[in-house]
Design a protein around this motif. Sequence first.
Motif, PDB file in Angstrom:
ATOM      1  N   LEU A  16       0.829  -1.201   0.000  1.00  0.00           N
ATOM      2  CA  LEU A  16       0.000   0.000   0.000  1.00  0.00           C
ATOM      3  C   LEU A  16       0.869   1.259   0.000  1.00  0.00           C
ATOM      4  O   LEU A  16       0.636   2.200  -0.755  1.00  0.00           O
ATOM      5  N   TRP A  17       1.896   1.255   0.842  1.00  0.00           N
ATOM      6  CA  TRP A  17       2.842   2.378   0.897  1.00  0.00           C
ATOM      7  C   TRP A  17       3.543   2.550  -0.451  1.00  0.00           C
ATOM      8  O   TRP A  17       3.661   3.664  -0.966  1.00  0.00           O
ATOM      9  N   GLU A  19       2.474   1.644  -3.424  1.00  0.00           N
ATOM     10  CA  GLU A  19       1.529   2.119  -4.433  1.00  0.00           C
ATOM     11  C   GLU A  19       1.115   3.572  -4.214  1.00  0.00           C
ATOM     12  O   GLU A  19       1.043   4.349  -5.166  1.00  0.00           O
ATOM     13  N   ARG A  20       0.829   3.944  -2.977  1.00  0.00           N
ATOM     14  CA  ARG A  20       0.313   5.297  -2.718  1.00  0.00           C
ATOM     15  C   ARG A  20       1.413   6.347  -2.604  1.00  0.00           C
ATOM     16  O   ARG A  20       1.222   7.477  -3.057  1.00  0.00           O
ATOM     17  N   GLY A  24       2.706   6.449  -6.268  1.00  0.00           N
ATOM     18  CA  GLY A  24       1.670   7.475  -6.370  1.00  0.00           C
ATOM     19  C   GLY A  24       2.208   8.896  -6.364  1.00  0.00           C
ATOM     20  O   GLY A  24       1.701   9.758  -7.093  1.00  0.00           O
ATOM     21  N   LEU A 180      -3.225  10.360   2.306  1.00  0.00           N
ATOM     22  CA  LEU A 180      -2.894   9.137   1.569  1.00  0.00           C
ATOM     23  C   LEU A 180      -3.355   7.886   2.319  1.00  0.00           C
ATOM     24  O   LEU A 180      -3.371   6.795   1.765  1.00  0.00           O
TER      25      LEU A 180
END
Length: 189
Positions: A16-17, A19-20, A24, A180
Motif C-alpha cells: 500500500l505504501w 503504491e500510494r 503514487g 494518503l
Amino acid sequence: MSATVSEEQAIAATRLWLERAVIGLNLCPFAKGVHIKNQIRYFVSAAETPEDLLADVLQELELLAETSRDKIDTTLLIHPHVLNDFLDYNDFLEVVDEALEEVDLAGELQVASMHPQYQFADTEPDDITNYTNRSPYPTLHLIREASIDEAVAAFPEAEMIFEKNIETMQKLGHEGWNALGLAEVQKDK
C-alpha cells in the motif's frame, strides 16, 4: 511495534505504501515498472536479533544475485520485529555494506534504507522531507546495480530525483501525507 504482525499484514502495508507513496507520488520513477511486472520480491523476516536479520539479508542477497531479473528485479526485505529504533537500524546499514563486500556482491547489488522513523541528517524528526523514506516497517531495499544503471540512463535527470522528492513532500505537507491513508497503517503496528 506489535510482535503479532503477520507476514500478510507486513506485505499488505508495504505494498500500500509503495503504491500510494513511492509510485503514487512518483518518489521513485523506476518503481512503477517493476511493480506492474510483478518483479518485486516481498520477504518478511521473522528475525528478532540483528544477527538473525543479517543471515536473512545474506540469503536474500544471494537469491537476488542468482535469480533472473525477469523473475525478481528487486527485493523489499521487511523486518518488523528487529531494529525498530532508527538509530540502531542506521548503524546496522554499515554491517550490511560490510557483508556485501564480504560476499563479493558489492558493485552488483546495493541496499537502500526505509524505516518508519527515517530521519535525514540535519532534519527534525517531524520534518515532512523524512517521509520520502518512511515505510510502514523497517525495510531494506535490495537493488541490482544494473537495474539502477538502466533506469538512470532512461531517466535524463536522475540526479534531480532527491530534490524533486523534497519539493513534492514540502508541497504535500503532513495533511497531504495523512490524506494518503498511510498514517493509519503505521499506527496499526
